[in-house]
Design a protein around this motif. Sequence first.
Motif, PDB file in Angstrom:
ATOM      1  N   VAL A  12       0.161   7.127   1.781  1.00 40.18           N
ATOM      2  CA  VAL A  12       0.094   6.645   3.164  1.00 40.18           C
ATOM      3  C   VAL A  12      -0.154   5.139   3.178  1.00 40.18           C
ATOM      4  O   VAL A  12       0.503   4.400   3.917  1.00 40.18           O
ATOM      5  CB  VAL A  12      -0.995   7.399   3.965  1.00 40.18           C
ATOM      6  CG1 VAL A  12      -1.249   6.737   5.310  1.00 40.18           C
ATOM      7  CG2 VAL A  12      -0.607   8.850   4.146  1.00 40.18           C
ATOM      8  N   LYS A  13      -1.089   4.680   2.364  1.00 43.96           N
ATOM      9  CA  LYS A  13      -1.378   3.240   2.317  1.00 43.96           C
ATOM     10  C   LYS A  13      -0.153   2.451   1.856  1.00 43.96           C
ATOM     11  O   LYS A  13       0.163   1.405   2.429  1.00 43.96           O
ATOM     12  CB  LYS A  13      -2.573   2.967   1.405  1.00 43.96           C
ATOM     13  CG  LYS A  13      -3.884   3.439   2.001  1.00 43.96           C
ATOM     14  CD  LYS A  13      -5.064   3.002   1.192  1.00 43.96           C
ATOM     15  CE  LYS A  13      -5.409   4.016   0.154  1.00 43.96           C
ATOM     16  NZ  LYS A  13      -6.665   3.740  -0.542  1.00 43.96           N
ATOM     17  N   ASN A  14       0.546   2.969   0.843  1.00 49.15           N
ATOM     18  CA  ASN A  14       1.741   2.275   0.355  1.00 49.15           C
ATOM     19  C   ASN A  14       2.832   2.229   1.411  1.00 49.15           C
ATOM     20  O   ASN A  14       3.508   1.209   1.565  1.00 49.15           O
ATOM     21  CB  ASN A  14       2.254   2.931  -0.929  1.00 49.15           C
ATOM     22  CG  ASN A  14       1.387   2.609  -2.124  1.00 49.15           C
ATOM     23  OD1 ASN A  14       0.711   1.588  -2.159  1.00 49.15           O
ATOM     24  ND2 ASN A  14       1.392   3.487  -3.106  1.00 49.15           N
ATOM     25  N   ILE A  15       2.997   3.307   2.164  1.00 50.68           N
ATOM     26  CA  ILE A  15       3.999   3.318   3.230  1.00 50.68           C
ATOM     27  C   ILE A  15       3.612   2.347   4.344  1.00 50.68           C
ATOM     28  O   ILE A  15       4.456   1.623   4.866  1.00 50.68           O
ATOM     29  CB  ILE A  15       4.212   4.746   3.772  1.00 50.68           C
ATOM     30  CG1 ILE A  15       4.945   5.585   2.720  1.00 50.68           C
ATOM     31  CG2 ILE A  15       4.976   4.745   5.085  1.00 50.68           C
ATOM     32  CD1 ILE A  15       4.970   7.068   3.009  1.00 50.68           C
ATOM     33  N   SER A 100      -4.895  -5.017   3.941  1.00 52.60           N
ATOM     34  CA  SER A 100      -3.750  -4.954   4.846  1.00 52.60           C
ATOM     35  C   SER A 100      -3.786  -3.675   5.677  1.00 52.60           C
ATOM     36  O   SER A 100      -3.540  -3.697   6.891  1.00 52.60           O
ATOM     37  CB  SER A 100      -2.450  -5.035   4.052  1.00 52.60           C
ATOM     38  OG  SER A 100      -1.347  -4.889   4.899  1.00 52.60           O
ATOM     39  N   VAL A 101      -4.095  -2.562   5.042  1.00 51.54           N
ATOM     40  CA  VAL A 101      -4.188  -1.287   5.762  1.00 51.54           C
ATOM     41  C   VAL A 101      -5.299  -1.361   6.804  1.00 51.54           C
ATOM     42  O   VAL A 101      -5.125  -0.910   7.944  1.00 51.54           O
ATOM     43  CB  VAL A 101      -4.418  -0.112   4.778  1.00 51.54           C
ATOM     44  CG1 VAL A 101      -4.789   1.157   5.524  1.00 51.54           C
ATOM     45  CG2 VAL A 101      -3.183   0.106   3.923  1.00 51.54           C
ATOM     46  N   LEU A 102      -6.413  -1.927   6.443  1.00 55.15           N
ATOM     47  CA  LEU A 102      -7.515  -2.072   7.390  1.00 55.15           C
ATOM     48  C   LEU A 102      -7.105  -2.959   8.567  1.00 55.15           C
ATOM     49  O   LEU A 102      -7.453  -2.678   9.720  1.00 55.15           O
ATOM     50  CB  LEU A 102      -8.740  -2.655   6.684  1.00 55.15           C
ATOM     51  CG  LEU A 102     -10.044  -2.674   7.459  1.00 55.15           C
ATOM     52  CD1 LEU A 102     -10.456  -1.261   7.858  1.00 55.15           C
ATOM     53  CD2 LEU A 102     -11.136  -3.312   6.632  1.00 55.15           C
ATOM     54  N   SER A 103      -6.333  -3.992   8.297  1.00 51.71           N
ATOM     55  CA  SER A 103      -5.843  -4.869   9.363  1.00 51.71           C
ATOM     56  C   SER A 103      -4.934  -4.116  10.324  1.00 51.71           C
ATOM     57  O   SER A 103      -4.990  -4.324  11.540  1.00 51.71           O
ATOM     58  CB  SER A 103      -5.079  -6.054   8.762  1.00 51.71           C
ATOM     59  OG  SER A 103      -5.931  -6.841   7.975  1.00 51.71           O
TER      60      SER A 103
END
Length: 165
Positions: A12-15, A100-103
């Motif tokens: 999910v994070k990579n996507i 980046s995911v957190l952003s």
Amino acid sequence: MNILDSILSTDVKNILVFGRITNLPGNKALSKLFCGNYSDPRVSTIGLKKFYKITWCEIKKNKQDELYQNKKWYEQYIAVKNESIIFFSNSNYLLARDISVLSIVFVIFYPIMLMFPYIYYNYKVHIYFIINWIVTTYSAHKAGEKFANNVLIENYIKGENNEHS
């Protein structure tokens, strides 16, 4: 951040960061070397291409598997994962990806917070979150490219040193 890191899977994070699972840095590393405008002052591009020629031929034969290149790159990674440059570039990549995911989460959930009383929307804050997301996603892409490239170069250097021993 640790809670979010635990909730979302790696896929999910990579996507979220790369758009598609096939856009992972390791899935592009050798393509960039053989088909792109590859340049690294630490090594000879010609030597690098010679070193990875057999691997590249295998990748071209297995085009039906979209992640085959990433699998071959991962084999290279396993061989050098304990090298300090690899450890630190992997850490930098994972940190940049997770930030980046957190952003992205802030960009999405900030407007949703308006449903709660006493929370006021400020478009400047939202613009800040959007800019932060763009910058951190770009940073994650660059950190990933650097990590994937470091793996290729460390294997090349290791292979060259073994050849001349």
